[in-house]
Design an enzyme around this catalytic site. Sequence first.
Site, short mmCIF file in Angstrom:
data_model
loop_
_atom_site.label_atom_id
_atom_site.label_comp_id
_atom_site.label_asym_id
_atom_site.label_seq_id
_atom_site.Cartn_x
_atom_site.Cartn_y
_atom_site.Cartn_z
N LYS A 77 0.86 -1.20 0.00
CA LYS A 77 0.00 0.00 0.00
C LYS A 77 0.89 1.24 0.00
O LYS A 77 1.90 1.28 0.71
CB LYS A 77 -0.89 -0.02 1.25
CG LYS A 77 -1.91 1.11 1.30
CD LYS A 77 -2.82 0.96 2.52
CE LYS A 77 -3.93 2.00 2.55
NZ LYS A 77 -4.81 1.87 3.71
N SER A 157 -9.86 1.87 2.58
CA SER A 157 -8.94 2.62 1.75
C SER A 157 -7.91 1.75 1.03
O SER A 157 -7.33 2.19 0.06
CB SER A 157 -8.21 3.65 2.61
OG SER A 157 -7.38 3.01 3.56
N SER A 181 -10.23 -0.44 6.75
CA SER A 181 -9.58 -0.33 5.44
C SER A 181 -8.88 -1.57 4.91
O SER A 181 -8.48 -1.59 3.76
CB SER A 181 -8.58 0.82 5.44
OG SER A 181 -9.27 2.01 5.23
N1 GLN Z 1 -13.33 4.21 5.69
C1 GLN Z 1 -12.86 4.64 6.96
C2 GLN Z 1 -12.48 6.11 6.90
O1 GLN Z 1 -12.67 6.69 5.91
C3 GLN Z 1 -11.70 3.80 7.41
C4 GLN Z 1 -10.45 4.12 6.72
C5 GLN Z 1 -9.31 3.30 7.17
O2 GLN Z 1 -9.49 2.28 7.84
N2 GLN Z 1 -8.12 3.76 6.86
O3 GLN Z 1 -12.01 6.67 7.84
#
Ligand code: GLN
Length: 491
Positions: A77, A157, A181
């Site tokens: 990532k 994400s 995410s």
């Molecule tokens: N979708 C969640 C957010 O937007 C979690 C994101 C994540 O786990 N990095 O904060």
Amino acid sequence: MKNNYTLKSLATLLENNKISSKELTSEYLKNIESGKELNCYNTVSKEKALIDAEKSDERRKSQNLRSKFDGIPIGIKDLFCTKGVTTTASSKILSNFVPNYESTVTQKCDDAGLISLGKLNCDEFAMGSTNKTSFFGPVNNPWKSVNSNNKLVPGGSSGGSAAAVSGDLCVASLGTDTGGSIRQPASFTGTVGLKPSYGRVSRWGIVAFASSLDQAGPITKTVEDAAIFLDIISGHDEKDSTSSVNPKENYYENLNPDIKGMKIGIPKEFRSDKLPASTQKSWDECADLLKINGAEILDISLPHTMSALPAYYIIAPAEASSNLARYDGVRYGLRVKGNDLIDMYEKTRSEGFGDEVKRRILIGTYVLSSGYYDAYYIKAQKIRSLIKSDYVEAFKKVDAILTPSTPSTAFEIANEPSDPVQNYLNDIFTVPVNLAGLPGISIPFANDENNLPIGLQLITNSFEEQKLLNVARNIEETINYSETPEKWWLK
Ligand code: GLN
């Protein structure tokens, strides 16, 4: 490329000299090239990967291997700092940032001889659930609905990390999970996503989003591979003061799918009329299956579940607003010229950050400002403690908790709700786990009526990754989920 490559099977192929690391790396680089339309990679480290693969082949010849997995190519990532390789967090503000140090996790991968194919697309600064907030454009899900040709979100994400594994653009990848995410994109792409306990894996050298919630973990094709990958990346790190000194286990070696006598909890607060019938059916079927395999199924209550999302969307932006203060155009990243210093800061930040990141910074700054701090931030922290105690109570009664991973399967990129709060609901089942600091895993269970993967989530108590993987392996072994997406991008 065969679809059945896993870390485990590739280790055997390499060991028996059926394939060299260079051949394997070239195959994946070819897949990345022909899979460009998926937009999984922000950076492909072609030359470096091939050189590293050659070095691995030499180590194999001289019987000087770093681990059994030496020579296997993976994806990372674009949130992990990698020395000499651009690390952008999928943001304009870091689009030219080349770190001069290596994150602990990627260093551990290198120490095991894994080869990095490149940096995977994600939501900007890991903020999002669709991968649409990336400065480099959305990632396309390798899956499509049987009823439509429209492109679907891979989740986020870690959307690039999940789509790359699902579409065979790498065999396994690294993601991060602050509120879901890893697990949510794994669920949307039919892959296995593991978020370890807070502190199990070092955060050192990972671009910070919300430091009290962030945790790195693997996205893989199988539970066995998740155990293998966790073995490689976990452990105490002096450089991360929040990393745990709890000894790590040999997760793969100790993988034991026997669940006889275990108690599995079904939390009533996760039930909803709005849950798609096919997801509810999978959830019920999985509980039945665990029962047949010898576990006892118990109804449990996690009373503060519905307060988790509002608390998360105060705590995470608060921490983000503070973490992101460092991007000011002075030391690294984008700098936009201004009339004076303040003007330069303002122009750099307003041009460098995308809308969602700005929204989070604004929310975070607001909830931390004097006058609102007690009403929002302190209150959210109190809710967090209540959520944690819900789980402490639950784990007095059960060994593991079973829930759906997400409230829906993958949806169309064009259909993303314009209301951000609607989007935040994607994380309703995953966020409480981060707030409580627990390990969670999403595994593919079945496909819905549109032939899209449905993921189920298992949760255990802190540092009970072994138990988590054991239950997940029991399910995997029983159902043998083997659906793969049709590779529409090759046509
Ligand atoms: N979708 C969640 C957010 O937007 C979690 C994101 C994540 O786990 N990095 O904060």
